[in-house]
Write an enzyme that holds these catalytic residues in place. Structure first.
Site, PDB file in Angstrom:
ATOM      1  N   LYS A   1      15.871  -6.333  -3.412  1.00 41.97           N
ATOM      2  CA  LYS A   1      17.217  -6.085  -2.865  1.00 41.97           C
ATOM      3  C   LYS A   1      17.180  -5.020  -1.759  1.00 41.97           C
ATOM      4  O   LYS A   1      18.068  -4.952  -0.919  1.00 41.97           O
ATOM      5  CB  LYS A   1      18.216  -5.736  -3.962  1.00 41.97           C
TER       6      LYS A   1
ATOM      7  N   TYR B   1       7.519  -1.056   3.498  1.00 44.92           N
ATOM      8  CA  TYR B   1       7.826  -1.923   2.345  1.00 44.92           C
ATOM      9  C   TYR B   1       9.066  -2.758   2.642  1.00 44.92           C
ATOM     10  O   TYR B   1       9.086  -3.970   2.381  1.00 44.92           O
ATOM     11  CB  TYR B   1       8.041  -1.027   1.120  1.00 44.92           C
TER      12      TYR B   1
ATOM     13  N   ALA C   1      16.240  -6.059  -8.410  1.00 37.88           N
ATOM     14  CA  ALA C   1      16.747  -4.742  -7.999  1.00 37.88           C
ATOM     15  C   ALA C   1      16.114  -3.646  -8.848  1.00 37.88           C
ATOM     16  O   ALA C   1      15.278  -2.887  -8.383  1.00 37.88           O
ATOM     17  CB  ALA C   1      18.266  -4.706  -8.088  1.00 37.88           C
TER      18      ALA C   1
ATOM     19  N   VAL D   1      14.088  -3.356 -12.215  1.00 33.93           N
ATOM     20  CA  VAL D   1      13.401  -4.078 -13.296  1.00 33.93           C
ATOM     21  C   VAL D   1      12.378  -3.156 -13.950  1.00 33.93           C
ATOM     22  O   VAL D   1      11.552  -2.550 -13.251  1.00 33.93           O
ATOM     23  CB  VAL D   1      12.666  -5.329 -12.750  1.00 33.93           C
TER      24      VAL D   1
HETATM   25  P1  NAP Z   1       3.744  -3.802 -11.030  1.00 37.08           P
HETATM   26  O1  NAP Z   1       4.256  -3.472 -12.376  1.00 37.08           O
HETATM   27  O2  NAP Z   1       2.998  -2.749 -10.276  1.00 37.08           O
HETATM   28  O3  NAP Z   1       2.861  -5.118 -11.060  1.00 37.08           O
HETATM   29  C1  NAP Z   1       2.326  -5.595  -9.839  1.00 37.08           C
HETATM   30  C2  NAP Z   1       0.911  -6.042 -10.041  1.00 37.08           C
HETATM   31  O4  NAP Z   1       0.423  -6.481  -8.757  1.00 37.08           O
HETATM   32  C3  NAP Z   1      -0.024  -4.936 -10.490  1.00 37.08           C
HETATM   33  O5  NAP Z   1      -0.860  -5.431 -11.520  1.00 37.08           O
HETATM   34  C4  NAP Z   1      -0.830  -4.598  -9.232  1.00 37.08           C
HETATM   35  O6  NAP Z   1      -2.128  -4.148  -9.520  1.00 37.08           O
HETATM   36  C5  NAP Z   1      -0.863  -5.930  -8.518  1.00 37.08           C
HETATM   37  N1  NAP Z   1      -1.053  -5.805  -7.060  1.00 37.08           N
HETATM   38  C6  NAP Z   1      -0.255  -5.133  -6.202  1.00 37.08           C
HETATM   39  N2  NAP Z   1      -0.731  -5.244  -4.945  1.00 37.08           N
HETATM   40  C7  NAP Z   1      -1.867  -5.996  -5.027  1.00 37.08           C
HETATM   41  C8  NAP Z   1      -2.815  -6.441  -4.085  1.00 37.08           C
HETATM   42  N3  NAP Z   1      -2.710  -6.112  -2.792  1.00 37.08           N
HETATM   43  N4  NAP Z   1      -3.850  -7.199  -4.515  1.00 37.08           N
HETATM   44  C9  NAP Z   1      -3.975  -7.523  -5.819  1.00 37.08           C
HETATM   45  N5  NAP Z   1      -3.108  -7.122  -6.755  1.00 37.08           N
HETATM   46  C10 NAP Z   1      -2.065  -6.358  -6.376  1.00 37.08           C
HETATM   47  O7  NAP Z   1       4.989  -4.256 -10.071  1.00 37.08           O
HETATM   48  P2  NAP Z   1       6.356  -5.036 -10.411  1.00 37.08           P
HETATM   49  O8  NAP Z   1       7.431  -4.024 -10.595  1.00 37.08           O
HETATM   50  O9  NAP Z   1       6.120  -6.081 -11.423  1.00 37.08           O
HETATM   51  O10 NAP Z   1       6.629  -5.687  -8.979  1.00 37.08           O
HETATM   52  C11 NAP Z   1       6.310  -7.036  -8.672  1.00 37.08           C
HETATM   53  C12 NAP Z   1       7.051  -7.441  -7.390  1.00 37.08           C
HETATM   54  O11 NAP Z   1       8.465  -7.261  -7.580  1.00 37.08           O
HETATM   55  C13 NAP Z   1       6.667  -6.599  -6.166  1.00 37.08           C
HETATM   56  O12 NAP Z   1       6.608  -7.432  -5.026  1.00 37.08           O
HETATM   57  C14 NAP Z   1       7.836  -5.630  -6.048  1.00 37.08           C
HETATM   58  O13 NAP Z   1       8.028  -5.217  -4.725  1.00 37.08           O
HETATM   59  C15 NAP Z   1       8.995  -6.503  -6.509  1.00 37.08           C
HETATM   60  N6  NAP Z   1      10.155  -5.725  -6.968  1.00 37.08           N
HETATM   61  C16 NAP Z   1      10.128  -5.010  -8.136  1.00 37.08           C
HETATM   62  C17 NAP Z   1      11.253  -4.288  -8.514  1.00 37.08           C
HETATM   63  C18 NAP Z   1      11.301  -3.498  -9.799  1.00 37.08           C
HETATM   64  O14 NAP Z   1      12.368  -2.923 -10.091  1.00 37.08           O
HETATM   65  N7  NAP Z   1      10.264  -3.437 -10.577  1.00 37.08           N
HETATM   66  C19 NAP Z   1      12.409  -4.275  -7.704  1.00 37.08           C
HETATM   67  C20 NAP Z   1      12.389  -5.006  -6.524  1.00 37.08           C
HETATM   68  C21 NAP Z   1      11.254  -5.733  -6.163  1.00 37.08           C
HETATM   69  P3  NAP Z   1      -2.402  -2.550  -9.705  1.00 37.08           P
HETATM   70  O15 NAP Z   1      -1.434  -2.046 -10.753  1.00 37.08           O
HETATM   71  O16 NAP Z   1      -3.809  -2.476 -10.101  1.00 37.08           O
HETATM   72  O17 NAP Z   1      -2.112  -1.955  -8.361  1.00 37.08           O
END
Ligand code: NAP
Length: 270
Positions: free
Chosen positions: A149, A161, A192, A194
């Protein structure tokens, strides 16, 4: 008969590549794919989480594959697609999800840091889509781009980002158009707030994690709580499924009304 009715996603045996599939939102998508009889390909950086998830799902009888990759590297993206195709011979869906809010800001960043962040957050969305395309064409498959978001609201302090997340939304529409004659559907989800390892690390880096979390959840209209990663996964599963067969080019906000609803009204007892 009616007692057999269920919403069959029809993804049994479908190969679904999930980037960042070892943790958080990606992990929930991977589990959801396995639960529906699909074959998740877990793509993630090195670390214990990916192999552990592969082991856990295999022990439960799921067919799945973990591929270690640093997605900022094009060669790793190539290896991901080659390895998945060598093992399964098909790709039905690509879920571009790996990313990190890395705080490269307008005032404190640099052009070099900005480009590096785009490599971490954006380039692999394009590279993997391009490499998976011949297989997606054969399968009449689909792509889901996990954006944020923040792409439409801004956040402050995180130019690179935001640029990546905004571009993912634009590319969702661009690819939906470009691939329309191949019957490949392309959609985006905008989470948003999570609760994931990424979010937990971020909140714990602040001065008052508990107080800040309370302030944030209080602003989330639906049930004043964080979205769960399973709720994002459910939307992603629906979008890659046969049940979404005429949905393309869409930006879905799975956020409890956080981005669009009137928060002031939501905080008054009507
Ligand atoms: P997370 O808990 O950090 O999980 C993301 C996973 O992706 C991690 O295991 C990370 O590995 C891996 N990763 C990241 N960059 C990488 C790369 N270049 N190559 C290989 N592996 C990679 O993140 P999440 O919160 O689930 O987020 C997932 C997506 O949702 C992202 O695109 C994020 O921007 C989006 N998002 C999340 C939220 C939220 O509130 N959580 C809100 C808006 C958007 P490592 O941990 O080893 O780095």
């Amino acid at each position: 008969s009616f007692n057999k009715i269920k919403m069959n996603l029809e993804i049994k045996g479908h190969v679904v590549i999930v980037t960042g599939g070892a943790k958080g939102i990606g992990e929930s998508i991977v589990k959801g794919v396995a639960e529906e009889g699909g074959i998740p390909v877990i793509v993630n950086r090195p670390g214990p989480a990916g192999p552990a998830l592969e082991k856990e799902l295999s022990a439960q009888g799921a067919d799945c594959l973990f591929i270690e990759a640093e997605l900022a590297k094009v060669a790793d993206c190539e290896r991901v697609i080659n390895t998945a195709v060598e093992k399964y011979g098909r790709i039905d869906a690509l879920v571009n999800n790996a990313g990190k809010n890395d705080g490269v800001s307008l005032t404190k960043g640099s052009p070099e840091k900005f480009m590096k962040s785009l490599e971490n957050n954006l380039l692999h969305y394009y590279t993997l889509a391009q490499l998976a395309l011949p297989y997606l064409k054969k399968a009449k498959g689909s792509i889901v781009n996990i954006s944020s978001k923040t792409a439409v609201t801004g956040q402050g302090g995180t130019s690179a980002y935001i640029a990546a997340k905004g571009a993912q939304l634009a590319l969702t529409r661009e690819w939906a158009v470009e691939l329309i004659n191949d019957s490949i559907r392309v959609n985006a989800i905008l989470p948003a707030e999570v609760w994931t390892p990424l979010y937990e690390n971020w909140i714990n880096s602040l001065e008052d994690p508990e107080g800040t979390l309370k302030k944030i959840t209080n602003q989330i209209p639906l049930e004043k709580r964080m979205t769960t990663s399973k709720e994002i996964a459910d939307a992603a599963l629906f979008l890659i499924s046969a049940r979404a067969s005429h949905i393309t080019g869409q930006h879905w906000y799975v956020d409890g009304g956080y981005t669009h609803l009137d928060r002031a009204l939501g905080n008054i007892n009507l």
